[in-house]
Design a protein around this motif. Structure first.
Motif, PDB file in Angstrom:
ATOM      1  N   ILE A 165      11.556  65.664  34.751  1.00  0.00           N
ATOM      2  CA  ILE A 165      12.526  65.647  35.844  1.00  0.00           C
ATOM      3  C   ILE A 165      13.446  64.427  35.740  1.00  0.00           C
ATOM      4  CG2 ILE A 165      12.777  65.411  38.347  1.00  0.00           C
ATOM      5  CD1 ILE A 165      11.900  68.155  37.739  1.00  0.00           C
ATOM      6  N   LYS A 166      12.846  63.273  35.450  1.00  0.00           N
ATOM      7  CA  LYS A 166      13.634  62.040  35.400  1.00  0.00           C
ATOM      8  C   LYS A 166      14.707  62.082  34.311  1.00  0.00           C
ATOM      9  CE  LYS A 166      12.657  59.730  38.880  1.00  0.00           C
ATOM     10  NZ  LYS A 166      13.751  59.674  39.880  1.00  0.00           N
TER      11      LYS A 166
ATOM     12  N   ALA B 152      16.037  64.867  33.077  1.00  0.00           N
ATOM     13  CA  ALA B 152      17.022  65.862  33.501  1.00  0.00           C
ATOM     14  C   ALA B 152      17.949  65.277  34.565  1.00  0.00           C
ATOM     15  CB  ALA B 152      16.314  67.105  34.029  1.00  0.00           C
ATOM     16  N   GLU B 153      17.363  64.515  35.483  1.00  0.00           N
ATOM     17  CA  GLU B 153      18.177  63.902  36.526  1.00  0.00           C
ATOM     18  C   GLU B 153      19.232  62.984  35.908  1.00  0.00           C
ATOM     19  OE1 GLU B 153      16.065  61.275  39.132  1.00  0.00           O
ATOM     20  OE2 GLU B 153      17.651  61.293  40.638  1.00  0.00           O
TER      21      GLU B 153
ATOM     22  N   PHE C 111      21.941  65.171  34.120  1.00  0.00           N
ATOM     23  CA  PHE C 111      22.803  65.903  35.044  1.00  0.00           C
ATOM     24  C   PHE C 111      23.655  64.944  35.868  1.00  0.00           C
ATOM     25  CE2 PHE C 111      19.669  69.560  34.710  1.00  0.00           C
ATOM     26  CZ  PHE C 111      20.534  70.336  33.964  1.00  0.00           C
ATOM     27  N   LYS C 112      23.096  63.783  36.208  1.00  0.00           N
ATOM     28  CA  LYS C 112      23.872  62.793  36.942  1.00  0.00           C
ATOM     29  C   LYS C 112      25.049  62.322  36.088  1.00  0.00           C
ATOM     30  CE  LYS C 112      21.479  60.852  40.281  1.00  0.00           C
ATOM     31  NZ  LYS C 112      20.628  60.077  41.145  1.00  0.00           N
TER      32      LYS C 112
ATOM     33  N   LEU D 127      26.514  64.021  33.850  1.00  0.00           N
ATOM     34  CA  LEU D 127      27.473  65.133  33.741  1.00  0.00           C
ATOM     35  C   LEU D 127      28.184  65.408  35.063  1.00  0.00           C
ATOM     36  CD1 LEU D 127      25.347  67.626  31.607  1.00  0.00           C
ATOM     37  CD2 LEU D 127      27.314  66.305  30.832  1.00  0.00           C
ATOM     38  N   GLY D 128      27.636  64.909  36.146  1.00  0.00           N
ATOM     39  CA  GLY D 128      28.138  65.284  37.471  1.00  0.00           C
ATOM     40  C   GLY D 128      29.261  64.420  37.996  1.00  0.00           C
ATOM     41  N   GLN D 129      30.213  64.090  37.157  1.00  0.00           N
ATOM     42  CA  GLN D 129      31.348  63.284  37.597  1.00  0.00           C
ATOM     43  C   GLN D 129      32.553  63.699  36.776  1.00  0.00           C
ATOM     44  OE1 GLN D 129      33.417  60.721  36.621  1.00  0.00           O
ATOM     45  NE2 GLN D 129      33.755  59.514  38.479  1.00  0.00           N
TER      46      GLN D 129
ATOM     47  N   LEU E  88      20.316  71.551  27.333  1.00  0.00           N
ATOM     48  CA  LEU E  88      20.644  72.642  28.257  1.00  0.00           C
ATOM     49  C   LEU E  88      19.747  73.857  28.011  1.00  0.00           C
ATOM     50  CD1 LEU E  88      24.552  72.362  28.270  1.00  0.00           C
ATOM     51  CD2 LEU E  88      22.929  71.513  29.979  1.00  0.00           C
TER      52      LEU E  88
ATOM     53  N   ALA F 115      32.179  72.638  37.419  1.00  0.00           N
ATOM     54  CA  ALA F 115      31.104  72.021  36.634  1.00  0.00           C
ATOM     55  C   ALA F 115      30.605  70.760  37.322  1.00  0.00           C
ATOM     56  CB  ALA F 115      31.597  71.715  35.220  1.00  0.00           C
ATOM     57  N   GLU F 116      31.524  69.973  37.847  1.00  0.00           N
ATOM     58  CA  GLU F 116      31.128  68.747  38.534  1.00  0.00           C
ATOM     59  C   GLU F 116      30.208  69.074  39.713  1.00  0.00           C
ATOM     60  OE1 GLU F 116      34.315  66.624  40.405  1.00  0.00           O
ATOM     61  OE2 GLU F 116      33.133  64.790  40.626  1.00  0.00           O
TER      62      GLU F 116
ATOM     63  N   PHE G 195      26.727  70.258  38.352  1.00  0.00           N
ATOM     64  CA  PHE G 195      25.944  69.167  37.749  1.00  0.00           C
ATOM     65  C   PHE G 195      25.554  68.135  38.802  1.00  0.00           C
ATOM     66  CE2 PHE G 195      28.000  70.340  33.519  1.00  0.00           C
ATOM     67  CZ  PHE G 195      26.833  70.889  33.016  1.00  0.00           C
ATOM     68  N   LYS G 196      26.448  67.909  39.763  1.00  0.00           N
ATOM     69  CA  LYS G 196      26.107  66.976  40.833  1.00  0.00           C
ATOM     70  C   LYS G 196      24.909  67.515  41.626  1.00  0.00           C
ATOM     71  CE  LYS G 196      29.555  64.251  41.888  1.00  0.00           C
ATOM     72  NZ  LYS G 196      30.750  63.608  42.350  1.00  0.00           N
TER      73      LYS G 196
ATOM     74  N   LEU H 195      22.620  69.392  40.491  1.00  0.00           N
ATOM     75  CA  LEU H 195      21.430  69.316  39.642  1.00  0.00           C
ATOM     76  C   LEU H 195      20.982  67.874  39.416  1.00  0.00           C
ATOM     77  CD1 LEU H 195      22.373  71.956  36.903  1.00  0.00           C
ATOM     78  CD2 LEU H 195      20.678  72.218  38.723  1.00  0.00           C
ATOM     79  N   GLY H 196      21.853  66.917  39.695  1.00  0.00           N
ATOM     80  CA  GLY H 196      21.587  65.534  39.331  1.00  0.00           C
ATOM     81  C   GLY H 196      20.837  64.724  40.374  1.00  0.00           C
ATOM     82  N   GLN H 197      19.829  65.318  40.972  1.00  0.00           N
ATOM     83  CA  GLN H 197      19.031  64.600  41.972  1.00  0.00           C
ATOM     84  C   GLN H 197      17.612  65.131  41.895  1.00  0.00           C
ATOM     85  OE1 GLN H 197      17.467  64.994  45.020  1.00  0.00           O
ATOM     86  NE2 GLN H 197      17.847  63.057  46.071  1.00  0.00           N
TER      87      GLN H 197
ATOM     88  N   LEU I 298      16.213  68.967  41.909  1.00  0.00           N
ATOM     89  CA  LEU I 298      15.690  69.550  40.666  1.00  0.00           C
ATOM     90  C   LEU I 298      14.314  70.154  40.897  1.00  0.00           C
ATOM     91  CD1 LEU I 298      16.707  67.095  37.808  1.00  0.00           C
ATOM     92  CD2 LEU I 298      17.321  69.509  38.044  1.00  0.00           C
TER      93      LEU I 298
ATOM     94  N   LEU J 198      25.296  77.384  32.323  1.00  0.00           N
ATOM     95  CA  LEU J 198      24.927  76.447  31.261  1.00  0.00           C
ATOM     96  C   LEU J 198      25.434  76.932  29.904  1.00  0.00           C
ATOM     97  CD1 LEU J 198      21.303  75.492  32.396  1.00  0.00           C
ATOM     98  CD2 LEU J 198      23.419  74.196  32.732  1.00  0.00           C
TER      99      LEU J 198
END
Lengths: 121, 121
Positions: free
Chosen positions: A3-4, A6-7, A10-11, A13-15, A81, B6-7, B10-11, B13-15, B19, B81
DNA sequence: ATAATATATAAGAAAATAGTTATATACTTG
DNA sequence: CAAGTATATAACTATTTTCTTATATATTAT
């Protein structure tokens, strides 16, 4: 799949700016000063985003003279992915980070203190 | 593939808690009060995370009586994905959200005010 | 060696995020 | 209808994120 990890990925990628950097680096490598020009933000901003991407293992750097060229670790990203998709399909028992939650699910099944599940769905 | 979409995904998913919720919902659907029990956080916290996942199109809800059961939109997630991987491979011209950046890249190629690229790499 | 350039890091400010408690809304039951 | 339960939303707080400017470090050029 952890999980860590992946977090972190994804974090990263999330910007939107980091996504755009990745989309560019997918094409060819660029140095920091070029990315600065291309995106019109400050040099430290670019450096900091690249650091986040590097810590997520999504890019790698090559120092050439005074320049640092960054490139996308596309193989790693694509593998990640795919692994994530597989992870979702895997049974709950295989999801190591969810040991505690799996125990609570079992507990709920045996002793449904909430009434929302009158018969097994 | 749109950068903004996408942002958002991914945002979402990024926690780590989100997750974990996704990893659970991949197995079976759960209602809010069960997730609250399973993860040991407040009910509003669960609701808010589910809203973020819903806005990213990652989960869907089914209201049954006074309960709302959430399930993972696995097909959508997996397709997303895969699409993202394809997007990265696609040429820069196909990346609609990078029109402006592509123009700057071309400008840099024709008039390299930075000296980092003496010969085309 | 000095000056100039490229990058990374530090420090600080504004905004976004993720949790909490309180409250509103919807449904169920007596 | 009134009371109880489930969920969503509002308001607030602490933390994290993302940018900026300032500065340190490394390399190149004169």
């Amino acid at each position: 799949m952890q999980i860590k990890e992946a977090e972190k990925v994804f974090k990263a990628l999330g910007q939107s700016l980091r996504l755009k950097i990745i989309a560019l680096l997918a094409e060819q490598e660029f140095c920091v000063c070029e990315l600065e020009e291309i995106f019109g933000v400050s040099q430290p901003a670019i450096s900091q985003h690249l650091r986040i991407l590097k810590e997520a293992d999504l890019v790698e750097e090559e120092k050439i003279g005074q320049w640092v060229f960054y490139s996308l670790k596309r193989e790693y990203l694509e593998e990640f992915l795919r692994d994530f998709s597989s992870y979702l399909i895997s049974p709950l028992e295989a999801k190591k980070d969810l040991e505690q939650e799996r125990a609570r699910v079992k507990q709920l099944e045996q002793n449904p203190k909430v009434t929302c599940r009158p018969l097994p769905r």
